[in-house]
Design a protein around this motif. Sequence first.
Motif, PDB file in Angstrom:
ATOM      1  N   ASP A 178      -6.165  27.505  -7.749  1.00 48.11           N
ATOM      2  CA  ASP A 178      -6.951  26.731  -8.528  1.00 48.11           C
ATOM      3  C   ASP A 178      -8.265  26.652  -8.387  1.00 48.11           C
ATOM      4  N   LYS A 179      -8.767  27.755  -8.248  1.00 46.35           N
ATOM      5  CA  LYS A 179     -10.177  27.954  -8.040  1.00 46.35           C
ATOM      6  C   LYS A 179     -10.714  28.519  -9.570  1.00 46.35           C
ATOM      7  N   ASP A 180     -12.096  27.641  -9.905  1.00 45.66           N
ATOM      8  CA  ASP A 180     -12.458  28.023 -11.144  1.00 45.66           C
ATOM      9  C   ASP A 180     -13.362  29.316 -11.157  1.00 45.66           C
ATOM     10  N   ARG A 181     -13.600  29.995 -12.008  1.00 44.67           N
ATOM     11  CA  ARG A 181     -14.617  31.053 -12.385  1.00 44.67           C
ATOM     12  C   ARG A 181     -14.859  31.433 -13.672  1.00 44.67           C
ATOM     13  N   MET A 182     -16.254  31.640 -13.893  1.00 40.82           N
ATOM     14  CA  MET A 182     -16.750  31.920 -15.072  1.00 40.82           C
ATOM     15  C   MET A 182     -16.467  33.390 -15.706  1.00 40.82           C
TER      16      MET A 182
END
Length: 303
Positions: A178-182
């Motif tokens: 559940d880690k966000d990245r761009m």
Amino acid sequence: MKSGARIEAFLEMMSAERGAADNTLASYRRDLEDASEHLGGRLADADAAGIRGYLDDIASRGFATTSQARKLSALRQFFRFLYAEGLRSDDPTGILDSPKKERPLPKTMSEGETGRLLDRAAAEAQAPSGDEIPGATRMHALVEVLYATGLRVSELVSLPLTVALRDERFFVVRGKGDKDRMVPLSPKAREAMRRWLVKRNSDPKLAESLFLFPAASDSGHLPRQVFARDLKGLAARAGIASAKISPHVLRHAFASHLLQNGADLRAVQQLLGHSDISTTQIYTHVLEERLLKLVNEHHPLAD
């Protein structure tokens, strides 16, 4: 007791006490006799340096690391037996490290092959009569976005509709843990998504979905297996062996081509969503090739 007799005693113990199968015993015999031959028939008296020399020898003969590890395991058990039986006062294998398993290089595609794949997808999507090949517009959007972003296939097929509604150069994806990245979106990827959005929204069954690539599946979005199957079909039509390609291969192509063209390994780690740089280091062979080329082309003493 000579080495040959001690090998026989060890094999007898493995058979009688541990119930080793005939194939296992034959394998132990081959490995121990091979080591004994290298050590001049004095395997039972060998020290750590002698065993290490034997391991270096089989490595130079081209044995795979798995075979090297198996041979060392046989030697460890043999010397533990000698120690337990009081036939030696030490175990020379105790200080030896197991050979490190080599991580296989990821399968990838050349820039030329990737270009052919994308060109074929674009041509099929823009055919005058529309989708001559069912799902061609969707496939074009999928491959353009995958190659532009390096997303995992599970992240790609479950993209939310909002990604296509914002005409931006970057979007945020939620990955493992559940880690966000761009991740970036190339102009070609944004255009392919816009084309797919027009076709998608013209179908009432698809228009209401919250997913960019909806489908009548349990998840509500395109199954990864369907995309993988269709990708192989596209590759075949582009003249690329279908066995060579998968969504994961295209993800690797994204990373490899970035590094080949000057990207930093840390930046590629962030784009791929790797939590540990060691995972990204499978691509260091690309960096090594680039550095070698740089030195050969620009060093004043390079010949």
